[in-house]
Design a protein around this motif. Sequence first.
Motif, PDB file in Angstrom:
ATOM      1  N   THR A  94       0.804  -1.215   0.000  1.00 23.93           N
ATOM      2  CA  THR A  94       0.000   0.000   0.000  1.00 23.93           C
ATOM      3  C   THR A  94       0.837   1.266   0.000  1.00 23.93           C
ATOM      4  O   THR A  94       0.302   2.353  -0.115  1.00 23.93           O
ATOM      5  CB  THR A  94      -0.932   0.021   1.226  1.00 23.93           C
ATOM      6  N   GLU A  95       2.148   1.166   0.145  1.00 25.79           N
ATOM      7  CA  GLU A  95       2.981   2.368   0.053  1.00 25.79           C
ATOM      8  C   GLU A  95       2.932   2.884  -1.370  1.00 25.79           C
ATOM      9  O   GLU A  95       2.989   2.126  -2.333  1.00 25.79           O
ATOM     10  CB  GLU A  95       4.432   2.031   0.456  1.00 25.79           C
ATOM     11  N   THR A 145      -9.988  -1.286  12.182  1.00 24.25           N
ATOM     12  CA  THR A 145     -10.982  -2.183  12.803  1.00 24.25           C
ATOM     13  C   THR A 145     -12.327  -2.092  12.090  1.00 24.25           C
ATOM     14  O   THR A 145     -12.933  -3.109  11.744  1.00 24.25           O
ATOM     15  CB  THR A 145     -11.157  -1.823  14.292  1.00 24.25           C
ATOM     16  N   LYS A 146     -12.792  -0.865  11.849  1.00 24.59           N
ATOM     17  CA  LYS A 146     -14.119  -0.689  11.261  1.00 24.59           C
ATOM     18  C   LYS A 146     -14.169  -1.136   9.801  1.00 24.59           C
ATOM     19  O   LYS A 146     -15.188  -1.667   9.341  1.00 24.59           O
ATOM     20  CB  LYS A 146     -14.549   0.779  11.355  1.00 24.59           C
ATOM     21  N   ALA A 147     -13.080  -0.927   9.040  1.00 21.26           N
ATOM     22  CA  ALA A 147     -13.090  -1.286   7.618  1.00 21.26           C
ATOM     23  C   ALA A 147     -12.513  -2.672   7.367  1.00 21.26           C
ATOM     24  O   ALA A 147     -12.555  -3.157   6.232  1.00 21.26           O
ATOM     25  CB  ALA A 147     -12.284  -0.254   6.817  1.00 21.26           C
ATOM     26  N   GLU A 148     -11.970  -3.291   8.428  1.00 21.72           N
ATOM     27  CA  GLU A 148     -11.332  -4.612   8.319  1.00 21.72           C
ATOM     28  C   GLU A 148     -10.226  -4.601   7.259  1.00 21.72           C
ATOM     29  O   GLU A 148     -10.209  -5.383   6.311  1.00 21.72           O
ATOM     30  CB  GLU A 148     -12.367  -5.704   8.021  1.00 21.72           C
ATOM     31  N   VAL A 149      -9.325  -3.649   7.449  1.00 19.45           N
ATOM     32  CA  VAL A 149      -8.136  -3.549   6.600  1.00 19.45           C
ATOM     33  C   VAL A 149      -6.913  -3.541   7.504  1.00 19.45           C
ATOM     34  O   VAL A 149      -7.016  -3.416   8.726  1.00 19.45           O
ATOM     35  CB  VAL A 149      -8.155  -2.250   5.750  1.00 19.45           C
ATOM     36  N   SER A 150      -5.732  -3.672   6.899  1.00 19.16           N
ATOM     37  CA  SER A 150      -4.509  -3.622   7.690  1.00 19.16           C
ATOM     38  C   SER A 150      -4.292  -2.212   8.223  1.00 19.16           C
ATOM     39  O   SER A 150      -4.800  -1.232   7.665  1.00 19.16           O
ATOM     40  CB  SER A 150      -3.312  -4.050   6.839  1.00 19.16           C
ATOM     41  N   ARG A 151      -3.522  -2.092   9.292  1.00 15.76           N
ATOM     42  CA  ARG A 151      -3.197  -0.774   9.837  1.00 15.76           C
ATOM     43  C   ARG A 151      -2.424   0.049   8.808  1.00 15.76           C
ATOM     44  O   ARG A 151      -2.571   1.267   8.733  1.00 15.76           O
ATOM     45  CB  ARG A 151      -2.394  -0.914  11.129  1.00 15.76           C
ATOM     46  N   SER A 152      -1.597  -0.618   8.026  1.00 14.83           N
ATOM     47  CA  SER A 152      -0.822   0.080   7.005  1.00 14.83           C
ATOM     48  C   SER A 152      -1.738   0.694   5.950  1.00 14.83           C
ATOM     49  O   SER A 152      -1.589   1.861   5.581  1.00 14.83           O
ATOM     50  CB  SER A 152       0.173  -0.879   6.343  1.00 14.83           C
ATOM     51  N   ALA A 153      -2.706  -0.092   5.463  1.00 18.74           N
ATOM     52  CA  ALA A 153      -3.661   0.425   4.475  1.00 18.74           C
ATOM     53  C   ALA A 153      -4.465   1.578   5.057  1.00 18.74           C
ATOM     54  O   ALA A 153      -4.712   2.595   4.385  1.00 18.74           O
ATOM     55  CB  ALA A 153      -4.586  -0.692   4.003  1.00 18.74           C
ATOM     56  N   ALA A 154      -4.872   1.442   6.318  1.00 15.24           N
ATOM     57  CA  ALA A 154      -5.623   2.512   6.975  1.00 15.24           C
ATOM     58  C   ALA A 154      -4.779   3.783   7.062  1.00 15.24           C
ATOM     59  O   ALA A 154      -5.266   4.889   6.778  1.00 15.24           O
ATOM     60  CB  ALA A 154      -6.061   2.069   8.371  1.00 15.24           C
ATOM     61  N   ASP A 215       4.193  -1.688  11.130  1.00 17.68           N
ATOM     62  CA  ASP A 215       4.801  -2.655  10.215  1.00 17.68           C
ATOM     63  C   ASP A 215       6.282  -2.353   9.942  1.00 17.68           C
ATOM     64  O   ASP A 215       6.694  -2.111   8.809  1.00 17.68           O
ATOM     65  CB  ASP A 215       4.041  -2.677   8.871  1.00 17.68           C
ATOM     66  N   ASN A 216       7.084  -2.336  11.003  1.00 17.15           N
ATOM     67  CA  ASN A 216       8.530  -2.081  10.889  1.00 17.15           C
ATOM     68  C   ASN A 216       8.866  -0.693  10.356  1.00 17.15           C
ATOM     69  O   ASN A 216       9.927  -0.466   9.779  1.00 17.15           O
ATOM     70  CB  ASN A 216       9.209  -3.141  10.002  1.00 17.15           C
ATOM     71  N   VAL A 217       7.941   0.248  10.533  1.00 18.70           N
ATOM     72  CA  VAL A 217       8.187   1.643  10.183  1.00 18.70           C
ATOM     73  C   VAL A 217       7.840   2.494  11.396  1.00 18.70           C
ATOM     74  O   VAL A 217       6.759   2.358  11.962  1.00 18.70           O
ATOM     75  CB  VAL A 217       7.323   2.086   8.979  1.00 18.70           C
ATOM     76  N   ASP A 218       8.774   3.353  11.806  1.00 15.18           N
ATOM     77  CA  ASP A 218       8.481   4.300  12.881  1.00 15.18           C
ATOM     78  C   ASP A 218       7.858   5.544  12.268  1.00 15.18           C
ATOM     79  O   ASP A 218       8.433   6.172  11.377  1.00 15.18           O
ATOM     80  CB  ASP A 218       9.768   4.682  13.629  1.00 15.18           C
ATOM     81  N   ILE A 219       6.674   5.896  12.735  1.00 15.02           N
ATOM     82  CA  ILE A 219       5.957   7.073  12.243  1.00 15.02           C
ATOM     83  C   ILE A 219       6.102   8.194  13.258  1.00 15.02           C
ATOM     84  O   ILE A 219       5.717   8.045  14.412  1.00 15.02           O
ATOM     85  CB  ILE A 219       4.457   6.773  12.042  1.00 15.02           C
ATOM     86  N   TYR A 220       6.682   9.307  12.827  1.00 14.68           N
ATOM     87  CA  TYR A 220       6.763  10.513  13.650  1.00 14.68           C
ATOM     88  C   TYR A 220       5.874  11.573  12.984  1.00 14.68           C
ATOM     89  O   TYR A 220       6.012  11.813  11.794  1.00 14.68           O
ATOM     90  CB  TYR A 220       8.201  11.043  13.722  1.00 14.68           C
ATOM     91  N   TYR A 221       5.007  12.183  13.747  1.00 12.21           N
ATOM     92  CA  TYR A 221       4.172  13.197  13.122  1.00 12.21           C
ATOM     93  C   TYR A 221       4.031  14.419  14.024  1.00 12.21           C
ATOM     94  O   TYR A 221       4.132  14.338  15.250  1.00 12.21           O
ATOM     95  CB  TYR A 221       2.794  12.641  12.752  1.00 12.21           C
ATOM     96  N   TRP A 222       3.840  15.548  13.355  1.00 14.20           N
ATOM     97  CA  TRP A 222       3.641  16.821  14.033  1.00 14.20           C
ATOM     98  C   TRP A 222       2.463  17.533  13.372  1.00 14.20           C
ATOM     99  O   TRP A 222       2.332  17.498  12.154  1.00 14.20           O
ATOM    100  CB  TRP A 222       4.877  17.715  13.912  1.00 14.20           C
ATOM    101  N   LYS A 223       1.641  18.171  14.168  1.00 14.25           N
ATOM    102  CA  LYS A 223       0.589  19.005  13.622  1.00 14.25           C
ATOM    103  C   LYS A 223       0.955  20.463  13.908  1.00 14.25           C
ATOM    104  O   LYS A 223       1.076  20.870  15.070  1.00 14.25           O
ATOM    105  CB  LYS A 223      -0.776  18.676  14.226  1.00 14.25           C
TER     106      LYS A 223
END
Length: 431
Positions: A94-95, A145-154, A215-223
């Motif tokens: 999905t990337e 959870t609601k769409a029953e997809v992977s966390r990565s796809a979400a 999934d073996n990726v560290d996500i850093y985010y800032w708003k």
Amino acid sequence: MNNMPREKKLAQRIIRKNSLVPPINVVETLKKYADYVEDDLPSEVDAICIMTKKPLVIVHKFQAPNRKRFTLAHELGHIIMPWHHGMISCHTDTEDIVDGTAYQKMENEANSFAAELLMPSTWLKDIIDQYEKQGVEKLVDIVATKAEVSRSAAFYSIIAQLPSGYYMYLDYHLGGFISTKKSPGTEVYVPYQDYSLRIKWLKTFANASNQFELDNVDIYYWKVENNLSAEELSYEVSKVADIGLGDVIQNILKYGKGTFPSIFFQLINLLPPGYIMMVVQGEYQETYSSPGTKIHAPYKLGKVNLIHWFNKYSEEWGTFSILDYDFYWAQFIIQVPSALDSIDNRLSKDILKDILKECYPREEERRRYLYKINGVVGALNNEAPDEFEDYYRMFRERFVGTIFEKINNHLLFESFIINKINEMMARKKKK
């Protein structure tokens, strides 16, 4: 909806036609358009789609349930999109990686279709509106959870629907590289220097931030939130002529910590021609110019020489510091003469020949500078301003504080510029 890619529009059509609501029954939906079987396929292949009169989808039976749902939606995308044809062997990561090939383009379109089918934009926006304040990781878990997809796809679908202001770094454990993601409309200014200083900058200005693993990726985010409306920014910029750019920026900094990086690019674009801003930290330097400004700022002069350059060539300049960075701004005012205000009526090329002869005794030097000036003239001619004043200002700005200083100070250089512009404008009118 009008700006939505065509593959997503097709997914929306399938949703309406079949009255689909997440979590959709993908198998039941796919079977309306194709035969479907599961088999043991090579590990690198998620599915094979064979486009015959009645398409056949063969899916790797040993996939995780949520990945299999995405794979089935992906294959339905291949079938629904009329420009996809032949036999397609799919790996539905999905990337959003594009390698430019026709095959990869089809794969990206099928992924986009699948994401829209499983997580419709309007449905996803409602989820984000309801839970955004709880953080991106919480959003990922709720959508998955609601769409029953992977966390990565979400996650990748959520990025495209988040409000502006989200800036993200994705640190891939296995690949050893970092990529940047931004929510739509985000134009946060981050000095492009080493990773640690960028992180420090974002932490300072962010109104909210967090990190999590996916999934073996560290996500850093800032708003980073902008508290200055377009009207308020225009009002602040209107004061530049009276109080100077430095004081305007100090006023902007008072609007909240996320405001300055959020409006930085807008600020530059609202300034009148003749402004430059330089960001300096050690040997790092970036230069930004207001629209239409053609001044070539010096590079890596060092602070003392940079200040000397500003003092010598600019009308007004100033500096301020934020964190580890020094910001220098300068205004250059070009006084435009009358189009007829020339003391020499010869052709511009003849005037230039005399200027070069007096400035440079060696033929080799004269030839080199002639080539450089012709390059400047050619670049200016490509832009082809409509008015003499615009031509003149752009022409003069290209010679501010450059290697052409001898030529620039020559008594006949003004006549050369005026005559050259008039010649170019006359040729333009004939076309």
